[in-house]
Design an enzyme around this catalytic site. Structure first.
Site, PDB file in Angstrom:
ATOM      1  N   SER A 108      16.152 -69.578  63.540  1.00  0.00           N
ATOM      2  CA  SER A 108      14.953 -68.818  63.901  1.00  0.00           C
ATOM      3  C   SER A 108      14.611 -67.831  62.795  1.00  0.00           C
ATOM      4  O   SER A 108      15.499 -67.205  62.208  1.00  0.00           O
ATOM      5  CB  SER A 108      15.219 -68.051  65.202  1.00  0.00           C
ATOM      6  OG  SER A 108      14.290 -66.993  65.345  1.00  0.00           O
ATOM      7  N   TYR A 131       8.209 -68.014  63.357  1.00  0.00           N
ATOM      8  CA  TYR A 131       7.216 -67.281  64.132  1.00  0.00           C
ATOM      9  C   TYR A 131       6.171 -66.817  63.121  1.00  0.00           C
ATOM     10  O   TYR A 131       6.506 -66.160  62.136  1.00  0.00           O
ATOM     11  CB  TYR A 131       7.832 -66.054  64.804  1.00  0.00           C
ATOM     12  CG  TYR A 131       8.560 -66.360  66.092  1.00  0.00           C
ATOM     13  CD1 TYR A 131       8.017 -67.226  67.037  1.00  0.00           C
ATOM     14  CD2 TYR A 131       9.776 -65.752  66.381  1.00  0.00           C
ATOM     15  CE1 TYR A 131       8.673 -67.498  68.224  1.00  0.00           C
ATOM     16  CE2 TYR A 131      10.445 -66.012  67.561  1.00  0.00           C
ATOM     17  CZ  TYR A 131       9.884 -66.889  68.482  1.00  0.00           C
ATOM     18  OH  TYR A 131      10.535 -67.154  69.654  1.00  0.00           O
ATOM     19  N   THR A 157       7.032 -72.625  66.650  1.00  0.00           N
ATOM     20  CA  THR A 157       7.174 -72.385  68.090  1.00  0.00           C
ATOM     21  C   THR A 157       5.838 -71.865  68.601  1.00  0.00           C
ATOM     22  O   THR A 157       5.314 -70.868  68.088  1.00  0.00           O
ATOM     23  CB  THR A 157       8.313 -71.385  68.370  1.00  0.00           C
ATOM     24  OG1 THR A 157       9.535 -72.027  68.011  1.00  0.00           O
ATOM     25  CG2 THR A 157       8.374 -71.009  69.833  1.00  0.00           C
ATOM     26  N   LYS A 211       7.373 -76.852  68.803  1.00  0.00           N
ATOM     27  CA  LYS A 211       8.263 -76.468  69.907  1.00  0.00           C
ATOM     28  C   LYS A 211       7.498 -75.618  70.923  1.00  0.00           C
ATOM     29  O   LYS A 211       6.853 -74.622  70.551  1.00  0.00           O
ATOM     30  CB  LYS A 211       9.446 -75.657  69.351  1.00  0.00           C
ATOM     31  CG  LYS A 211      10.409 -75.128  70.415  1.00  0.00           C
ATOM     32  CD  LYS A 211      11.643 -74.527  69.770  1.00  0.00           C
ATOM     33  CE  LYS A 211      12.655 -74.022  70.778  1.00  0.00           C
ATOM     34  NZ  LYS A 211      12.317 -72.740  71.376  1.00  0.00           N
ATOM     35  N   HIS A 235      10.826 -72.307  76.464  1.00  0.00           N
ATOM     36  CA  HIS A 235      11.504 -71.159  75.860  1.00  0.00           C
ATOM     37  C   HIS A 235      12.645 -70.657  76.770  1.00  0.00           C
ATOM     38  O   HIS A 235      12.921 -69.471  76.839  1.00  0.00           O
ATOM     39  CB  HIS A 235      10.499 -70.024  75.605  1.00  0.00           C
ATOM     40  CG  HIS A 235      10.709 -69.295  74.318  1.00  0.00           C
ATOM     41  ND1 HIS A 235       9.944 -69.495  73.199  1.00  0.00           N
ATOM     42  CD2 HIS A 235      11.608 -68.344  73.963  1.00  0.00           C
ATOM     43  CE1 HIS A 235      10.341 -68.693  72.226  1.00  0.00           C
ATOM     44  NE2 HIS A 235      11.360 -67.983  72.659  1.00  0.00           N
TER      45      HIS A 235
HETATM   46  C1  LIG Z   1      18.567 -65.014  73.155  1.00  0.00           C
HETATM   47  C2  LIG Z   1      17.507 -66.050  72.881  1.00  0.00           C
HETATM   48  C3  LIG Z   1      16.693 -65.916  71.772  1.00  0.00           C
HETATM   49  C4  LIG Z   1      15.734 -66.900  71.487  1.00  0.00           C
HETATM   50  N1  LIG Z   1      14.981 -66.812  70.347  1.00  0.00           N
HETATM   51  C5  LIG Z   1      14.139 -67.817  70.017  1.00  0.00           C
HETATM   52  C6  LIG Z   1      13.467 -67.814  68.766  1.00  0.00           C
HETATM   53  O1  LIG Z   1      13.636 -66.926  67.939  1.00  0.00           O
HETATM   54  N2  LIG Z   1      12.637 -68.852  68.503  1.00  0.00           N
HETATM   55  C7  LIG Z   1      12.421 -69.884  69.385  1.00  0.00           C
HETATM   56  O2  LIG Z   1      11.666 -70.811  69.094  1.00  0.00           O
HETATM   57  N3  LIG Z   1      13.055 -69.907  70.574  1.00  0.00           N
HETATM   58  C8  LIG Z   1      13.919 -68.915  70.899  1.00  0.00           C
HETATM   59  N4  LIG Z   1      14.600 -68.973  72.072  1.00  0.00           N
HETATM   60  C9  LIG Z   1      14.430 -70.144  72.957  1.00  0.00           C
HETATM   61  C10 LIG Z   1      15.446 -71.232  72.585  1.00  0.00           C
HETATM   62  O3  LIG Z   1      15.192 -71.785  71.323  1.00  0.00           O
HETATM   63  C11 LIG Z   1      15.416 -72.370  73.602  1.00  0.00           C
HETATM   64  O4  LIG Z   1      14.108 -72.868  73.717  1.00  0.00           O
HETATM   65  C12 LIG Z   1      15.920 -71.948  74.982  1.00  0.00           C
HETATM   66  O5  LIG Z   1      16.955 -71.011  74.872  1.00  0.00           O
HETATM   67  C13 LIG Z   1      16.405 -73.176  75.736  1.00  0.00           C
HETATM   68  O6  LIG Z   1      16.833 -72.835  77.021  1.00  0.00           O
HETATM   69  P1  LIG Z   1      18.382 -72.555  77.377  1.00  0.00           P
HETATM   70  O7  LIG Z   1      18.712 -71.214  76.840  1.00  0.00           O
HETATM   71  O8  LIG Z   1      18.367 -72.580  78.867  1.00  0.00           O
HETATM   72  O9  LIG Z   1      19.205 -73.645  76.732  1.00  0.00           O
HETATM   73  C14 LIG Z   1      15.567 -68.004  72.371  1.00  0.00           C
HETATM   74  C15 LIG Z   1      16.392 -68.109  73.498  1.00  0.00           C
HETATM   75  C16 LIG Z   1      17.359 -67.162  73.742  1.00  0.00           C
HETATM   76  C17 LIG Z   1      18.264 -67.344  74.943  1.00  0.00           C
END
Ligand SMILES: Cc1cc2nc3c(=O)[nH]c(=O)nc-3n(C[C@H](O)[C@H](O)[C@H](O)COP(=O)(O)O)c2cc1C
Length: 355
Positions: A108, A131, A157, A211, A235
């Site tokens: 990320s 982002y 994303t 995404k 997300h």
């Molecule tokens: C702590 C955290 C930070 C995240 N930061 C980003 C990010 O910077 N960019 C992004 O595209 N998705 C981000 N996500 C979403 C994850 O890429 C992913 O889509 C999501 O966590 C999937 O669901 P799960 O946690 O139930 O496996 C984040 C998720 C979490 C839990």
């Protein structure tokens, strides 16, 4: 030496014991009522298996392809902002675990230690998620830097047009710098449209992942723009509240894409059986968000490697018990609709935790 965890339940319990309330709530929480978070699990729990037997499963292979490269499991470490809250070294730790185990990492753009240092930390199969905080030239600069540092694909994303209200973080006072009310350049994220996707495809040869697709309609537009990967995601329930569970929308998106792009999915995937369900439906890669962070929070790099080893064992056992010897043999025929048996939640896949 980290403890020799036998189960994912122990890994989650160790992460909960290690992480302070701020990072813990940031990790497990979602937006507003957290209905989307729950629906991710509910949708996975609403699918059951129809196993076949007497099919010689003495050799089971869990390996897969990731954008044409061999990987040990059909999973990806999903992009996580602020991973440094869960483990010293942040994304560099995830890169080391990814390389050691043999799965890809998506970095990320809001994660430390950044694009260059994460690439230098380990020779993981990697892609980069941005982002958007600037104009087309700003995006182009990130594409160039990513390509120059061995990232094999680029991801935008697109489910963050607005920053959601994560009430656990608001009440707990745990607000990441980039999620403050108006981080510099955040209006670019709100202003994104298919124009930026077109610009990317016209200008760059790098594979593009979008995404945050959650409907067949947007999947169709993505394919028309020549996107290589439609990444189905809400997300992890951290953005739009009251969305559908990710795996619930996967079939309509697979139907719309009709083989013209790869379809990946994430949201609530915590167990080997969860991964098998998505692959059986037709996804090629499953993103692990919170599960990867829980591994890191439990015991750093070895903790994440151990989580992946256990996941691999769960997938191997699931395939064998379904009567197949490889992921390629899976099909929707081995699935059936069923009523969930547990109340869904971020950690409901680990029922022993409360004991
Ligand atoms: C702590 C955290 C930070 C995240 N930061 C980003 C990010 O910077 N960019 C992004 O595209 N998705 C981000 N996500 C979403 C994850 O890429 C992913 O889509 C999501 O966590 C999937 O669901 P799960 O946690 O139930 O496996 C984040 C998720 C979490 C839990």
């Amino acid at each position: 030496m980290p403890p020799e965890f036998l189960t994912l339940q122990e890994i989650v319990a160790a992460a909960r014991a290690n992480l302070a309330p701020g990072p813990w709530n940031y990790l497990i929480g979602g937006a507003e009522t957290e209905t989307t978070v729950r629906r991710n699990r509910q949708a996975l729990d609403s699918i059951a298996f129809r196993p076949r037997v007497l099919r010689d499963v003495s050799q089971v292979n869990t390996s897969a392809q990731f954008l044409g490269k061999p990987v040990r499991l059909p999973v990806l470490l999903a992009p996580i902002g602020g991973m440094e809250s869960f483990v010293e070294g942040g994304a560099a730790g995830a890169a080391r675990a990814a390389a050691q185990f043999g799965v890809p990492q998506m970095l990320s753009s809001v994660c430390q230690p950044g694009l260059e240092a994460t690439a230098a930390a380990a020779d993981a199969l990697r892609c980069y998620q941005l982002y958007v905080r600037g104009d087309d030239a700003w995006i182009d600069d990130h594409v160039r830097r990513a390509r120059d540092h061995g990232y094999t694909a680029f991801c935008l994303t697109v489910d963050v047009a607005m920053y959601s209200r994560r009430e656990r973080d608001m009440i707990g006072g745990f607000v990441k710098a980039w999620r403050a009310t108006a981080p510099a350049g955040s209006h670019y994220q709100s202003g994104l449209s298919w124009d930026q996707v077109k610009h990317f495809k016209d200008k760059h040869r790098m594979p593009l992942i979008i995404k945050g697709i959650a409907t067949a309609e947007d999947a169709e537009i993505a394919v028309q723009h020549g996107v290589e990967v439609v990444y189905v995601s809400n997300h992890g329930g951290r953005q739009l509240d009251h969305g559908l569970g990710s795996i619930a929308v996967l079939p309509e998106i697979l139907k719309a894409v009709a083989g013209r792009a790869e379809v990946w999915v994430d949201g609530g995937f915590m167990r080997g059986t969860d991964v098998v369900k998505a692959i059986a439906l037709g996804a090629t890669t499953v993103g692990l968000g919170r599960l990867a962070c829980l591994g890191l929070g439990a015991a750093g790099v070895p903790g994440l490697v151990r989580a992946l080893e256990i996941l691999e064992d769960e997938i191997r056992i699931c395939l064998g018990l379904l009567g197949v010897t490889s992921l390629a043999e899976l099909s929707p025929k081995i699935l059936a609709a069923a009523a969930p048996v547990a109340s869904p939640g971020t950690l409901s896949a680990f029922p022993l935790l409360g004991e």
